[in-house]
Design a protein around this motif. Structure first.
Motif, PDB file in Angstrom:
ATOM      1  N   TYR A 298       0.821  -1.218   0.000  1.00 56.76           N
ATOM      2  CA  TYR A 298       0.000   0.000   0.000  1.00 56.76           C
ATOM      3  C   TYR A 298       0.852   1.263   0.000  1.00 56.76           C
ATOM      4  O   TYR A 298       0.416   2.322  -0.439  1.00 56.76           O
ATOM      5  CB  TYR A 298      -1.034   0.017   1.133  1.00 56.76           C
ATOM      6  CG  TYR A 298      -0.519  -0.029   2.565  1.00 56.76           C
ATOM      7  CD1 TYR A 298       0.217   1.013   3.112  1.00 56.76           C
ATOM      8  CD2 TYR A 298      -0.822  -1.110   3.394  1.00 56.76           C
ATOM      9  CE1 TYR A 298       0.655   0.985   4.424  1.00 56.76           C
ATOM     10  CE2 TYR A 298      -0.394  -1.162   4.712  1.00 56.76           C
ATOM     11  CZ  TYR A 298       0.352  -0.105   5.223  1.00 56.76           C
ATOM     12  OH  TYR A 298       0.785  -0.142   6.522  1.00 56.76           O
ATOM     13  N   LEU A 299       2.103   1.185   0.489  1.00 59.10           N
ATOM     14  CA  LEU A 299       2.943   2.379   0.525  1.00 59.10           C
ATOM     15  C   LEU A 299       3.345   2.841  -0.880  1.00 59.10           C
ATOM     16  O   LEU A 299       3.342   4.042  -1.178  1.00 59.10           O
ATOM     17  CB  LEU A 299       4.198   2.123   1.369  1.00 59.10           C
ATOM     18  CG  LEU A 299       4.008   2.082   2.897  1.00 59.10           C
ATOM     19  CD1 LEU A 299       5.278   1.633   3.580  1.00 59.10           C
ATOM     20  CD2 LEU A 299       3.561   3.440   3.433  1.00 59.10           C
ATOM     21  N   VAL A 300       3.698   1.891  -1.753  1.00 58.05           N
ATOM     22  CA  VAL A 300       4.165   2.262  -3.096  1.00 58.05           C
ATOM     23  C   VAL A 300       3.064   2.981  -3.887  1.00 58.05           C
ATOM     24  O   VAL A 300       3.276   4.111  -4.358  1.00 58.05           O
ATOM     25  CB  VAL A 300       4.709   1.032  -3.852  1.00 58.05           C
ATOM     26  CG1 VAL A 300       4.965   1.369  -5.319  1.00 58.05           C
ATOM     27  CG2 VAL A 300       5.991   0.527  -3.201  1.00 58.05           C
ATOM     28  N   PRO A 301       1.855   2.388  -4.049  1.00 56.86           N
ATOM     29  CA  PRO A 301       0.821   3.128  -4.794  1.00 56.86           C
ATOM     30  C   PRO A 301       0.379   4.403  -4.087  1.00 56.86           C
ATOM     31  O   PRO A 301      -0.004   5.384  -4.743  1.00 56.86           O
ATOM     32  CB  PRO A 301      -0.331   2.120  -4.912  1.00 56.86           C
ATOM     33  CG  PRO A 301      -0.081   1.090  -3.867  1.00 56.86           C
ATOM     34  CD  PRO A 301       1.400   1.029  -3.680  1.00 56.86           C
ATOM     35  N   SER A 302       0.428   4.425  -2.745  1.00 55.09           N
ATOM     36  CA  SER A 302       0.072   5.650  -2.012  1.00 55.09           C
ATOM     37  C   SER A 302       1.049   6.775  -2.349  1.00 55.09           C
ATOM     38  O   SER A 302       0.648   7.933  -2.534  1.00 55.09           O
ATOM     39  CB  SER A 302       0.074   5.399  -0.499  1.00 55.09           C
ATOM     40  OG  SER A 302      -0.927   4.483  -0.137  1.00 55.09           O
TER      41      SER A 302
END
Length: 940
Positions: A298-302
């Motif tokens: 979730y951190l990368v697309p966020s």
């Protein structure tokens, strides 16, 4: 430093020499000129048997001390060794007190000398340590402690620790040493004997202070260094979709960032789903199996989305460990994976941050300070040289220290803004400034929900969020929208406001008015406050008596609880309670009216000094705190909302007013729907445990997501559960008959002992009640006659959850950790750290727990099935959390034993198994299962 010190440690047969306890080993180390120069060590014959638990703790046997010299024969040599030296021990009151008592019995005297307690010194100089136990301190400082609980080894380690602490003391700024020399008076150690030569040396010789420290208004604090760690931006920013190959390819950033990179299809799937939900402005529920790598998923697309829309994405977690994992590990990995720079910020509730203005103020008031307050002030002085965030969670405070923190924590009421000389250095405002320009903001569910209900937003404006540990969102919302009070919290607010104390708000108000030439008459408020305090004492005593008389449900921590409906309760005692609550409102309103009017009058002057502004701000905080407590009593006892459940908790063995009042909303779905989900464009909720029997319907219902077209997805774990794990259900377990079934408890203890004895591996045993845990623990202890098993029990073995886990990790093979409540989740024990998991009972919430009972009643009234729609899903999610403790990596192997026969004998039992990943299930007598399991291990 030229002083000489003797560092001493004793092993004894007990704690009380006057009652026959004796020394069995002495270890002493001489320290001079910053190094060890001599040693003294001997066993001592106590002329009595060594208790078995002392032998178990120290390893010292009767044979070791047989033939050793008597204490009188070594006492003179020991005193000679100590002559002219300062005395040092890790817990001075014990070692000095015991040695002094035994010397006096022999007609000898303990020498008059300065003393230094390395427990206290460590608390002050190492304020961020998790534990101050010698073995854990030395371990965290990378010191080799070969034989803990043997006097010679412990003395050696204490000497090494003492030298480390002296070295740290030498490097403290002059202003910090000078301040410490004032506030450490009255502590156990003779700190001044250490400070004076250091202060003299720093004053009389030229020395350069640490560049990383600045002195402001007589406080030394860590200097804020503005770092620009941004990467040169690319000419053309590529979207997440366009960057896929750059991230995941064989020579992509993921492959470069991880030493042993192995692509996880589930992680890539989840990244795409988070990205799509954000882009499509959709809410989503994503269950990510253990090992998916969901944090990075979730951190990368966020990060990409935040960069694309140039607005922040909020990441919310429930537990501190996950927040720390994100900060310490995942965000650093994220930085190495992304082809562009990213700015992250952490923002917590305001009370987590130290208010430097308040701390400066309380440092000028030390004369009446208790031991705990002086110790805490000293800790904070050292911590200010080290902390970047000013976050209380970094500190290890005593219970008294936690109370003191309430007087120095940041709050909105007393914020002086531009009038505060500390404003530019304020920890809270620094965090907010960082958040304003951040791409990703890391926060917690509590602050997220506070932001939802407050008109003045705490978080910067955002439209997209990720909620990790989303299975806790309902619980967090229930806690946040609830109301509570207790005798302690109300009493604290009264003491802050008045009660004739020198530093109370009323006394400060009178001094400010006098300085302004105003005459205030607050006699009415003071008299009303005296009457109110009497009423509060009486109220909580009466509620205590009422709860013990009416309540019959015990909470996890041993309190008696009773659910009440204020205007439906009968009897003269309850009528007296209501009358008392009304008097509290009357006296509270009178106090508030007079104090508020006086405050308004004194704050009207236009040219207020900084000192006056600061004093008035603190007065305002005391007023607000008091008003909140008066309002809480009103809402809890004199109002009733049928959408809330109200209950009392009372300590049956505590003080007569040790009573707590609570109210919580029975369900939070509508509030979450209207005040949160309807206000945000996209909220992605994720956890390893969101489904029940592969369905998301329970979470959709409880979180109020029915009207939002929420997307749902299950991301499979990369683990091969069918090969890595077996699930065993012993058929020879008796059915439990009530919560205290002795036959069941004994049988379970025998089975746990048998599994541990045969496997000689580490096992976690999960319970649903403290009472049963303790009984089973002691039965297993009795069965383990050879003491070959290392038993660690929550609520039995002393220490926090973190400490128990650390003990378990450091234990040799054949260790059993007995846990309940918090041990069902948030524990990461890979490989040989945990190979066996035992679930004693299916984790149904106790039906007598107030909120749970109210939810069951509401389910009945709305035509739902309380069991299948509420109790069963809750238990399954908890069960899945417990199950997830075992297999943490692809290399792990383990076995789960379930001792609750209901998983096979009831129709609903199948729901638990069907909610798990595909895992082979075996049923049979325990001995047969063990034989099959061990045989299976050999084949592997």
């Amino acid at each position: 430093m030229s002083q000489t010190f003797v560092v001493l440690d004793l092993e004894t047969t007990g704690n009380a020499p006057r009652q026959g306890a004796r020394i069995i080993q002495i270890g002493a180390v001489k320290v001079e000129g910053g190094k060890v120069t001599d040693r003294f060590s001997t066993f001592v014959d106590p002329f009595c048997d060594i208790p078995p638990f002392i032998t178990e703790l120290t390893g010292i046997t009767d044979e070791d001390v047989s033939g050793a010299p008597a204490f009188i024969d070594v006492a003179e040599d020991l005193l000679k060794f100590m002559d002219g030296s300062g005395f040092v021990a890790h817990n001075v009151p014990f070692d000095k007190g015991f040695l002094k008592a035994q010397l006096e019995m022999e007609g000898l005297q303990f020498p008059s000398t300065v003393q230094f307690d390395t427990v206290e010194m460590s608390r002050v100089l190492l304020p961020k340590q998790e534990s101050y136990k010698l073995s854990e301190l030395t371990s965290s400082l990378d010191m080799e402690h070969e034989r803990p609980h043997q006097a010679d080894s412990d003395a050696e380690m204490t000497a090494e620790l003492f030298l480390f602490l002296l070295h740290k003391l030498h490097h403290l700024p002059l202003i910090t040493l000078q301040t410490l020399s004032q506030i450490t008076k009255g502590l156990k150690s003779d700190w001044l004997a250490l400070f004076q030569p250091l202060i003299h040396k720093k004053i009389t010789t030229s020395h350069a202070e640490d560049d990383g420290v600045e002195v402001f208004r007589q406080l030394a604090i860590k200097k804020v260094i503005q770092k620009d760690d941004r990467k040169p931006e690319e000419v053309e920013f590529k979207t997440f979709t366009e960057s896929n190959n750059e991230i995941f390819g064989e020579i992509g950033t993921f492959a470069k960032a991880f030493v042993s990179f192995e692509e996880r299809p589930g992680q890539r799937q989840m990244m795409t789903e988070v990205h799509d939900a954000f882009n499509d402005h959709a809410h989503a529920l994503i269950e990510a199996g253990t090992g998916t790598g969901k944090s990075m998923a979730y951190l990368v697309p966020s990060a990409y989305y935040a960069k694309t829309i140039k607005k922040p994405v909020v990441i919310s977690t429930y537990t501190i460990p996950l927040q720390e994992q994100l900060l310490q590990r995942d965000l650093q990995l994220l930085s190495s994976v992304l082809p562009f720079s990213i700015k992250t910020a952490v923002l917590k509730g305001r009370g987590n941050y130290l208010d430097l203005r308040k701390f400066e103020q309380v440092m000028q008031q030390i004369d009446d300070d208790s031991y705990d307050v002086r110790l805490t002030k000293a800790q904070i002085l050292i911590w200010l040289l080290e902390t970047d965030y000013g976050d209380v969670e970094e500190l290890n405070l005593s219970s008294g220290g936690k109370t003191f923190w309430l007087t120095v924590q940041s709050d909105g009421v007393s914020d002086l803004g531009k009038y505060n000389p500390w404003f530019s250095r304020c920890f809270y405002h620094r965090s907010r400034r960082n958040a304003q320009s951040a791409d990703l903001i890391i926060t917690n569910h509590a602050l997220l929900l506070t932001d939802v209900v407050q008109s003045n937003a705490l978080l910067p404006t955002y439209s997209h969020a990720v909620i990790d540990e989303a299975h806790h969102l309902e619980e967090a919302a229930s806690n946040h929208f609830g109301v509570s009070t207790s005798y302690l919290s109300f009493g604290f607010s009264i003491s802050r406001l008045g009660e004739g104390q020198e530093h109370s708000a009323i006394q400060k108000l009178l001094k400010v008015a006098k300085a302004q030439g105003l005459t205030l008459n607050l006699k009415g408020a003071e008299e009303a406050l005296i009457l109110l305090k009497e009423d509060v004492d009486e109220l909580f005593r009466m509620i205590h008596v009422f709860a013990l008389g009416e309540g019959n449900n015990a909470t996890d921590v041993g309190r008696i609880s009773y659910v009440f409906k204020s205007f439906s309760e009968q009897g003269s005692l309850w009528q007296a309670i209501l009358e008392c609550a009304m008097r509290i409102q009357l006296h509270g309103e009178k106090t508030l009216l007079e104090v508020t009017q006086a405050y308004t009058l004194t704050s009207e002057e236009k040219e207020l000094t900084y000192a006056t502004r600061a004093t008035l701000a603190d007065i305002q905080v005391a007023i607000a705190m008091f008003e909140e407590q008066v309002q809480s009593v009103y809402e809890l006892l004199l109002e009733y909302d049928d959408q809330f459940v109200y209950w009392i908790e009372a300590e049956p063995k505590g003080a007569k007013n040790a009573t707590y009042l609570y109210a919580k909303p029975i369900e939070v779905a509508n509030q979450l729907a209207d005040r949160f989900f309807a206000q945000k464009k996209s909220v992605v909720m994720t956890s390893a445990t969101l489904t029940v029997n592969q369905s998301f319907s329970y979470q959709i219902d409880r979180l109020g997501l029915h009207d939002f077209g929420v997307r749902t997805s299950q991301v499979e774990s990369p683990f091969l559960y069918e090969k890595q794990m077996k699930l065993f259900i012993p058929s020879d377990v008796p059915n439990i008959r009530g919560g205290n079934d002795e036959l069941f408890v004994q049988d379970i203890a025998i089975k746990i002992w048998r599994i541990a004895e045969l496997t000689q591996k580490k096992a976690l045993v999960l319970f649903t009640s403290y009472d049963m845990l303790k009984k089973v623990y002691y039965y297993v202890k009795d069965l383990d006659e050879s003491s070959s098993l290392n038993l660690i029990g929550q609520g039995v073995t002393s220490g926090s959850r973190t400490r128990l886990l650390k003990m378990f990790k450091q234990a040799e093979q054949a260790a059993i950790l007995f846990g309940t409540s918090s041990f069902w989740e948030g524990i990461d024990l890979p490989g040989s750290e945990l190979e066996y998991l035992m679930i004693v009972r299916l984790p149904f919430a106790p039906p007598n727990q107030p909120l749970n009972r109210a939810q069951i009643e509401q389910a009945k009234q709305t035509g739902k099935n309380p069991f299948t729609d509420l109790s069963l899903p809750q238990a399954v999610i908890r069960f899945k959390q417990g199950f997830g403790r075992l297999i943490r990596t692809k290399q792990d192997y383990g076995a789960v034993f379930i001792f609750d026969r209901r998983i096979k004998t009831t129709r609903y039992g199948k729901t638990f198994i069907d909610s798990l990943p595909p895992v082979p299930v075996y049923e049979g007598k325990l001995e047969t299962l063990l034989e099959q399991h061990l045989h299976f291990r050999e084949e592997d």
